[in-house]
Design a protein around this motif. Structure first.
Motif, short mmCIF file in Angstrom:
data_model
loop_
_atom_site.label_atom_id
_atom_site.label_comp_id
_atom_site.label_asym_id
_atom_site.label_seq_id
_atom_site.Cartn_x
_atom_site.Cartn_y
_atom_site.Cartn_z
N PRO A 6 7.60 3.16 2.43
CA PRO A 6 6.42 2.69 3.18
C PRO A 6 5.70 3.85 3.87
CG PRO A 6 8.47 1.93 4.22
CD PRO A 6 8.86 2.64 2.97
N ARG A 7 4.45 3.64 4.16
CA ARG A 7 3.61 4.69 4.77
C ARG A 7 3.29 4.32 6.20
NH1 ARG A 7 0.68 6.99 0.68
NH2 ARG A 7 0.07 8.55 2.20
N THR A 8 4.26 3.80 6.91
CA THR A 8 4.01 3.22 8.22
C THR A 8 3.31 4.18 9.18
OG1 THR A 8 6.10 2.05 7.86
CG2 THR A 8 5.11 1.85 10.04
N ARG A 9 3.84 5.39 9.28
CA ARG A 9 3.26 6.33 10.26
C ARG A 9 1.83 6.70 9.89
NH1 ARG A 9 4.95 11.35 10.96
NH2 ARG A 9 5.50 11.33 8.76
N GLU A 10 1.59 6.89 8.58
CA GLU A 10 0.24 7.25 8.15
C GLU A 10 -0.74 6.11 8.46
OE1 GLU A 10 3.00 7.57 6.47
OE2 GLU A 10 3.05 9.36 5.20
N MET A 11 -0.27 4.87 8.25
CA MET A 11 -1.13 3.71 8.55
C MET A 11 -1.45 3.66 10.04
SD MET A 11 -1.46 2.11 5.61
CE MET A 11 -0.65 2.17 3.99
N THR A 38 0.50 -4.97 5.74
CA THR A 38 1.86 -5.43 6.01
C THR A 38 2.86 -4.61 5.20
OG1 THR A 38 3.40 -7.29 5.96
CG2 THR A 38 1.62 -7.34 4.35
N VAL A 39 3.90 -4.19 5.88
CA VAL A 39 4.93 -3.35 5.29
C VAL A 39 6.22 -4.16 5.18
CG1 VAL A 39 6.37 -1.31 5.74
CG2 VAL A 39 3.90 -1.22 6.21
N SER A 40 6.83 -4.16 4.00
CA SER A 40 8.09 -4.90 3.81
C SER A 40 9.13 -3.93 3.25
CB SER A 40 7.89 -6.08 2.86
OG SER A 40 7.46 -5.62 1.60
N PRO A 41 9.72 -3.11 4.11
CA PRO A 41 10.49 -1.98 3.60
C PRO A 41 11.67 -2.36 2.71
CG PRO A 41 10.90 -2.32 5.95
CD PRO A 41 9.74 -3.19 5.57
N TRP A 42 12.33 -3.49 3.00
CA TRP A 42 13.49 -3.82 2.17
C TRP A 42 13.07 -4.12 0.73
CZ3 TRP A 42 18.04 -2.29 2.81
CH2 TRP A 42 18.61 -2.17 4.07
N SER A 43 12.06 -4.97 0.56
CA SER A 43 11.66 -5.27 -0.82
C SER A 43 11.05 -4.05 -1.48
CB SER A 43 10.68 -6.44 -0.84
OG SER A 43 9.44 -6.09 -0.28
N GLU A 44 10.34 -3.24 -0.71
CA GLU A 44 9.68 -2.07 -1.30
C GLU A 44 10.70 -1.07 -1.86
OE1 GLU A 44 7.21 -0.87 1.95
OE2 GLU A 44 5.85 -2.57 1.69
N ILE A 45 11.77 -0.85 -1.12
CA ILE A 45 12.74 0.12 -1.65
C ILE A 45 13.62 -0.50 -2.73
CG2 ILE A 45 12.70 1.53 0.45
CD1 ILE A 45 15.44 0.47 1.15
N ALA A 101 0.82 -1.22 0.00
CA ALA A 101 0.00 0.00 0.00
C ALA A 101 0.85 1.27 0.00
CB ALA A 101 -0.98 -0.01 1.19
N ASN A 102 2.00 1.22 -0.65
CA ASN A 102 2.89 2.40 -0.66
C ASN A 102 2.26 3.60 -1.36
OD1 ASN A 102 4.47 -0.20 -0.81
ND2 ASN A 102 6.08 1.21 -0.16
N TRP A 103 1.40 3.33 -2.34
CA TRP A 103 0.84 4.43 -3.11
C TRP A 103 -0.62 4.70 -2.73
CZ3 TRP A 103 3.98 7.68 -5.05
CH2 TRP A 103 5.26 7.25 -5.41
N ALA A 104 -1.02 4.22 -1.58
CA ALA A 104 -2.39 4.51 -1.13
C ALA A 104 -2.56 6.02 -0.95
CB ALA A 104 -2.65 3.79 0.18
N THR A 105 -3.68 6.51 -1.41
CA THR A 105 -3.99 7.93 -1.19
C THR A 105 -4.47 8.12 0.25
OG1 THR A 105 -6.29 7.61 -1.82
CG2 THR A 105 -4.72 8.14 -3.61
#
Ligand SMILES: [Zn+2]
Length: 475
Positions: free
Chosen positions: A320-325, A306-313, A287-291
């Motif tokens: 990742p949008r961890t804080r917003e989530m 679920t956030v997978s920062p290594w694969s995402e970057i 959900a990196n590009w979730a509005t």
């Protein structure tokens, strides 16, 4: 903080969920002969981070494990007769780490994505050449790394089920390893978007496992393409993706779906929301590009992310949008995703990156604390998988999933703030002991039930076979 928190042992036989898989989970893990068998254990004298808000930390604390359950936490406990004591003096005792999304089958493809070329084309080209035994070898290698890294719960997102035997092979590896696992039954790699996944196979697996117990180590989920499909350039017809999710919901099993990709693929969450498909039983991956509106929709629906920062970057999805989530009240877990991209399954490094990226985005050293980040990899991760009553904290009554981390080593040395150490300093090699459901799977820094060397050799042989096998036209 009470001196001792206890739970009555009798009558507690482990979790009961409708998705329990019994047939393959019944086997004892490992080769037997004592290693990996359940015993009454007293983990004594460590700095205990319970991650239970009612208990907090217990310096010089003890954890009593009985019948696979956390029986008590406290200080100065007397050991019941027959108890095996594990000295944790000078060590950190914490809940086992919880992975919430991992394509374990493609562990065989570690380090191959750049030559693939690219992760998705690699999976599409080599995935169809996987025999059931290759799924087993890849998954078992992933399990060995999980245990070594202190990960006690995995969410095996199996999106290369080509035959019923492929599903059985993945489940067999998980059962042998003795990890707590959600096995999410998916579609084959390179599956045409205009064809439904094998829903009959999912139904069979669900029926086979229903009501057979097995201590609840393995539960069943569905890995769903959603509207996005296995090819980001295509869309799955609504009639197909609706039939798929309707089947999972009819069976009462949780669903997981990727919502990811570059900006062009944005809008998937909005599609799900518009279709009335969001809900607490639907885990959304990335959900990196979730509005902002979509994050609000996820929060309102109670969808875990679920956030997978290594694969995402590394794959170029962005940040990742961890804080917003978290601000939206979304249950957030952390995940490995795939070692074909990330190289390894180091949940400590995943925590560190999660914290670092959140603080960087906020331009604030304290935007996401180490303690909060550790919660994402333990108690919150468990909650995001619907396992909050089962694992994620050292709470009496929960199953005994815990790790003991040694401070001996040049990257540690002192025990200062244990939470910050776990997030920023600890590496898998510092994990001394891993206990899952009361079974010791790593002790003294060594795997007790799996032979990592042999598994590595078998994995190499399996990969050689995959590469040599005549491939389909997609290769
Ligand atoms: Zn994924």
């Amino acid at each position: 903080m009470p001196d001792e928190v206890t739970c009555t042992i009798s009558g507690v036989t482990g979790p009961s969920t409708s998705g329990e898989i019994g047939a393959v989970g019944a086997a004892e893990p490992g080769p037997g002969g004592g290693a990996g068998q359940r015993a009454t254990l007293l983990v004594r004298g460590g700095y205990v981070i319970t991650m239970d808000p009612g208990t907090g930390d217990i310096p010089g604390g003890d954890v009593l494990v009985s019948e696979g359950m956390i029986a008590a936490v406290g200080t100065g406990m007397a050991a019941p007769a027959g108890t095996t004591e594990l000295d944790a003096t000078g060590m950190i005792v914490a809940p086992g780490l919880v992975d919430t999304h991992w394509h374990m089958w493609n562990t065989l493809l570690r380090g191959m994505s750049e030559g693939g070329p690219g992760y998705f084309r690699l999976c599409r080209s080599l995935g169809p050449a996987f025999a059931a035994e290759d799924i087993y070898q890849g998954t078992l290698l992933g399990c060995a790394e999980a245990i070594n890294s202190g990960i006690t719960t995995v969410h095996d997102w199996c999106h290369n089920i080509r035959t019923p035997a492929h599903a059985e092979a993945g489940l067999r590896a998980l059962a042998q390893a003795g990890l707590r696992a959600r096995f999410s039954y998916g579609y084959p790699a390179a599956h045409p978007n205009d064809q439904a996944m094998d829903l009959a196979g999912l139904r069979r697996l669900h029926a086979d496992g229903a009501g057979r117990g097995a201590g609840g180590l393995l539960t069943l989920g569905m890995a769903w393409r959603g509207p996005g499909g296995s090819d980001p350039a295509m869309r799955v017809p609504a009639a197909i993706y609706r039939q798929e999710i309707d089947t999972a919901r009819e069976l009462g099993i949780p669903v997981t779906v990727h919502a990811c990709g570059p900006r062009a693929a944005a809008g998937q969450i909005g599609m799900l929301a518009d279709g009335g498909l969001l809900g607490p039983d639907l885990q959304v991956v990335h959900a990196n590009w979730a509005t902002e509106a979509e994050i609000g929709q996820l929060g309102a629906a109670g969808c875990p992310v679920t956030v997978s920062p290594w694969s995402e970057i590394l794959v170029g999805y962005g940040l990742p949008r961890t804080r917003e989530m978290l601000a939206a009240g979304i249950p957030v877990g952390l995940s490995v995703d795939t070692t074909a991209l990330t190289g390894n399954a180091d949940m400590f490094a995943i925590m560190k990156l999660t914290q670092g990226l959140a603080n960087a985005a906020a331009e604030d050293e304290f935007a996401l604390t180490a303690r909060r980040t550790l919660a994402l990899a333990t108690v919150d991760g468990a909650r995001s998988l619907g396992l909050a009553e089962v694992t994620g904290s050292l709470s009496p009554g929960k199953r005994a999933d815990l790790i003991v981390v040694s401070a001996v080593g040049p990257n540690l040395g002192m025990v200062t703030d244990p939470a910050q150490l776990l997030v920023t300093a600890v590496q898998p090699g510092n994990v001394d002991t891993v206990i899952v459901d009361g079974r010791v799977l790593k002790r003294g820094g060594v795997l007790t039930t799996l032979d990592a060397e042999r598994i590595g050799r078998d994995a190499q042989r399996a990969l050689d076979g995959v590469i040599a096998r005549p491939g389909p036209a997609t290769r």
